[in-house]
Design a protein around this motif. Structure first.
Motif, mmCIF file in Angstrom:
data_model
loop_
_atom_site.group_PDB
_atom_site.id
_atom_site.type_symbol
_atom_site.label_atom_id
_atom_site.label_comp_id
_atom_site.label_asym_id
_atom_site.label_seq_id
_atom_site.Cartn_x
_atom_site.Cartn_y
_atom_site.Cartn_z
ATOM 1 N N LEU A 15 0.866 -1.172 0.000
ATOM 2 C CA LEU A 15 0.000 0.000 0.000
ATOM 3 C C LEU A 15 0.905 1.226 0.000
ATOM 4 N N VAL A 16 0.875 1.986 -1.081
ATOM 5 C CA VAL A 16 1.733 3.161 -1.212
ATOM 6 C C VAL A 16 1.030 4.363 -0.586
ATOM 7 N N VAL A 17 1.701 4.987 0.376
ATOM 8 C CA VAL A 17 1.118 6.104 1.124
ATOM 9 C C VAL A 17 2.044 7.306 1.037
ATOM 10 N N GLY B 293 1.088 -9.730 5.676
ATOM 11 C CA GLY B 293 1.183 -9.731 4.232
ATOM 12 C C GLY B 293 1.053 -8.365 3.599
ATOM 13 N N VAL B 294 0.773 -7.348 4.438
ATOM 14 C CA VAL B 294 0.639 -5.983 3.927
ATOM 15 C C VAL B 294 1.886 -5.186 4.279
ATOM 16 N N LYS B 295 2.407 -4.468 3.308
ATOM 17 C CA LYS B 295 3.567 -3.612 3.500
ATOM 18 C C LYS B 295 3.190 -2.179 3.139
ATOM 19 N N ILE B 296 3.438 -1.254 4.064
ATOM 20 C CA ILE B 296 3.219 0.164 3.795
ATOM 21 C C ILE B 296 4.488 0.743 3.172
ATOM 22 N N GLU B 297 4.373 1.225 1.958
ATOM 23 C CA GLU B 297 5.482 1.924 1.314
ATOM 24 C C GLU B 297 5.251 3.420 1.498
ATOM 25 N N ARG B 298 5.948 3.971 2.463
ATOM 26 C CA ARG B 298 5.717 5.365 2.848
ATOM 27 C C ARG B 298 6.632 6.298 2.056
ATOM 28 N N VAL B 299 6.027 7.321 1.460
ATOM 29 C CA VAL B 299 6.767 8.362 0.753
ATOM 30 C C VAL B 299 6.474 9.679 1.469
ATOM 31 N N VAL B 300 7.525 10.321 1.974
ATOM 32 C CA VAL B 300 7.365 11.539 2.769
ATOM 33 C C VAL B 300 7.698 12.754 1.907
ATOM 34 N N THR C 217 -2.571 10.276 -11.360
ATOM 35 C CA THR C 217 -3.005 9.810 -12.682
ATOM 36 C C THR C 217 -2.281 8.544 -13.094
ATOM 37 N N GLU C 218 -1.217 8.184 -12.384
ATOM 38 C CA GLU C 218 -0.409 7.023 -12.750
ATOM 39 C C GLU C 218 -0.991 5.748 -12.139
ATOM 40 N N PRO C 219 -0.922 4.625 -12.864
ATOM 41 C CA PRO C 219 -1.447 3.365 -12.327
ATOM 42 C C PRO C 219 -0.680 2.868 -11.114
ATOM 43 N N ASN C 220 0.574 3.281 -10.973
ATOM 44 C CA ASN C 220 1.372 2.897 -9.807
ATOM 45 C C ASN C 220 1.535 4.067 -8.841
ATOM 46 N N GLY C 221 0.644 5.036 -8.919
ATOM 47 C CA GLY C 221 0.685 6.188 -8.026
ATOM 48 C C GLY C 221 0.289 5.812 -6.609
ATOM 49 N N PHE D 160 -6.225 12.547 4.726
ATOM 50 C CA PHE D 160 -5.840 11.419 3.889
ATOM 51 C C PHE D 160 -6.975 11.117 2.914
ATOM 52 N N ALA D 161 -6.618 10.885 1.661
ATOM 53 C CA ALA D 161 -7.584 10.562 0.613
ATOM 54 C C ALA D 161 -7.116 9.305 -0.118
ATOM 55 N N ILE D 162 -7.986 8.754 -0.965
ATOM 56 C CA ILE D 162 -7.696 7.522 -1.700
ATOM 57 C C ILE D 162 -7.739 7.796 -3.202
ATOM 58 N N ARG D 163 -6.711 7.320 -3.905
ATOM 59 C CA ARG D 163 -6.693 7.437 -5.376
ATOM 60 C C ARG D 163 -7.856 6.644 -5.957
#
Length: 445
Positions: free
Chosen positions: A43-45, A71-78, A93-97, A330-333
């Motif tokens: 989960l990219v945050v 089984g869940v990994k938070i990929e945190r981008v600060v 707009t990116e599929p991997n955003g 916090f919002a969801i893509r």
């Protein structure tokens, strides 16, 4: 940025259930189907809690969420707020955003992203998790837009905020005590104190305007003492055809300019960034600084100074109002394939455990504290909590005015730079800002 009235109290006691998980308390919620397999789910945050204390809270919350979701990994981008504002819209707009991201309220950020159909409406999840029992409608309106992104404060919910915010005055208790200065009770007393501090050879207000946005707060903190809650609400939500070019806003600009010309700000403030000015204040350089409650956690660590906090006091005989509200939500893509897991993450971000961690870090939570949290309030955090409760109880919670139009932030930053740089007058400042505001109102008719 955080934010900015007739709020009903946020701190409504909620009954979210807690369960123990590896020694950590997490809210009861459905197990995520996309995180229960042997294959790791990421989960990219993206968040903007980059300062040490607040970043530690996020790392703790993320670790406990991962513990509760094998089984869940938070990929945190600060990101810094400025970086977030520049990069987030394209990233969504990116599929991997980012699956989850903090989105600044207002038309220029959340409104523009809703209009571009980038954010997922959260109404169903709000009902599922009972967020309506945590936040008042006047709070959720700050994170709401109609589906076309044109009407602010109505329509769908697009974000939930973990923190509350109030802008006021931090002061150095040691400097005040050494000189026998007291917390002022009126704006007139506050301005007399500024002159007295300056005469003592001390910087009255630690301030740096290089980043731009905090100059908006400096101006608007004064503005909020001169206008009514109805006016500030109409201005930000774009209703009832109010104008920025009014005597009260010109008066606020005159006061701000007078402070600058009187030497009440840090010498060379135009070339000093927000974080650097805070470091100067934290080191004892300056008697006061005007900013938000989000700074409190940073002022209680790695310093030998003692600080307090008070609301910028009202003009004698007038009522008080302050910039405030809830923090960046916090919002969801919209295109994420992990929407349910992302919603569970949002629910965790507004849980009683999150409230406890934010309070322990010295920051105001937007949700109620657990009764057994054992949070000390005879300190700087207590000062900010009292300030928040004061404006919240008295329906005196204002707004972050840069939300008013998609370009209002940039216009305010540019015009305040001109004002403080002696390139425009208060009347020219309000007229220039009104031009932006009027153009936007015309565009949405």
């Amino acid at each position: 940025m955080k934010s900015f009235h007739f709020l009903t109290p946020i701190l409504i006691i909620t009954a979210l259930l807690l369960v123990a998980c590896n020694g950590s308390a997490v809210p009861v919620s459905p197990e995520p189907t996309d995180g229960s397999s042997s294959t790791a789910t990421t989960l990219v945050v993206w968040d903007q809690f980059y300062r040490d204390v607040e970043s530690h809270v996020m790392e703790t919350l993320n670790a406990e969420f991962e513990q509760a979701h094998p089984g869940v990994k938070i990929e945190r981008v600060v990101k810094t707020l400025d970086d977030l504002k520049v990069t987030l819209k394209l990233a969504l707009t990116e599929p991997n955003g980012p699956d989850v991201a903090q989105v600044n309220q207002g038309r220029s950020d959340m409104g523009a992203m809703v209009q571009a159909d980038l954010l997922l409406p959260l109404n169903a999840y709000s009902e599922q998790y009972g967020w309506g029992s945590i936040f008042s409608t006047s709070v959720t309106s700050r994170n709401s837009f109609t589906p076309d992104g044109k009407t602010f404060g109505q329509g769908n919910l697009y974000g939930v905020s973990p923190t509350a915010e109030v802008v006021g005055v931090y002061y150095n208790k040691g400097i005040f005590a050494e000189h026998g200065w007291q917390v002022p009770q009126t704006f007139e007393e506050f301005e007399s104190l500024l002159a007295e501090i300056k005469a003592a050879g001390i910087t009255p207000i630690s301030f740096g305007s290089l980043d731009g946005w905090n100059a908006i707060h400096e101006f608007s903190a004064i503005q909020h003492l001169l206008v009514t809650p109805e006016y500030i609400n109409n201005l930000v939500y774009g209703v009832n055809n109010v104008s920025f070019d009014i005597p009260e806003n010109q008066k606020a600009a005159e006061i701000l300019l007078n402070w600058a010309n009187s030497g009440y700000f840090t010498e060379g403030y135009a070339g000093i960034g927000y974080d650097d000015s805070n470091l100067l204040f934290k080191a004892g350089n300056g008697a006061m600084t005007i900013t938000g409650s989000w700074l409190a956690g940073e002022l209680v660590t790695d310093t030998d100074q003692q600080f307090g906090f008070f609301l910028l006091p009202p003009f004698e005989g007038k009522s008080s109002m302050a910039i405030g509200g809830v923090g960046i939500p916090f919002a969801i893509r919209k295109t994420t394939d992990k929407a349910d897991l992302a919603a569970e993450y949002l629910n965790w971000m507004v849980s009683p455990r999150a409230a406890e961690l934010w309070a322990k870090a010295g920051m105001l939570p937007a949700m109620s504290l657990p009764e057994d949290a054992g949070i000390e309030t005879d300190n700087l955090f207590g000062d900010t909590l009292i300030a928040w409760q004061t404006i919240n109880t008295n329906n005196a919670v204002g707004h972050f005015i840069d939300w008013a139009t998609p370009t209002f932030y940039d216009t305010l930053v540019a015009e305040l730079q001109k004002l403080l740089g002696g390139m425009s007058t208060p009347a020219e400042f309000t007229a220039a800002v009104q031009k932006d505001y009027a153009a936007y109102l015309d565009s949405i008719k």
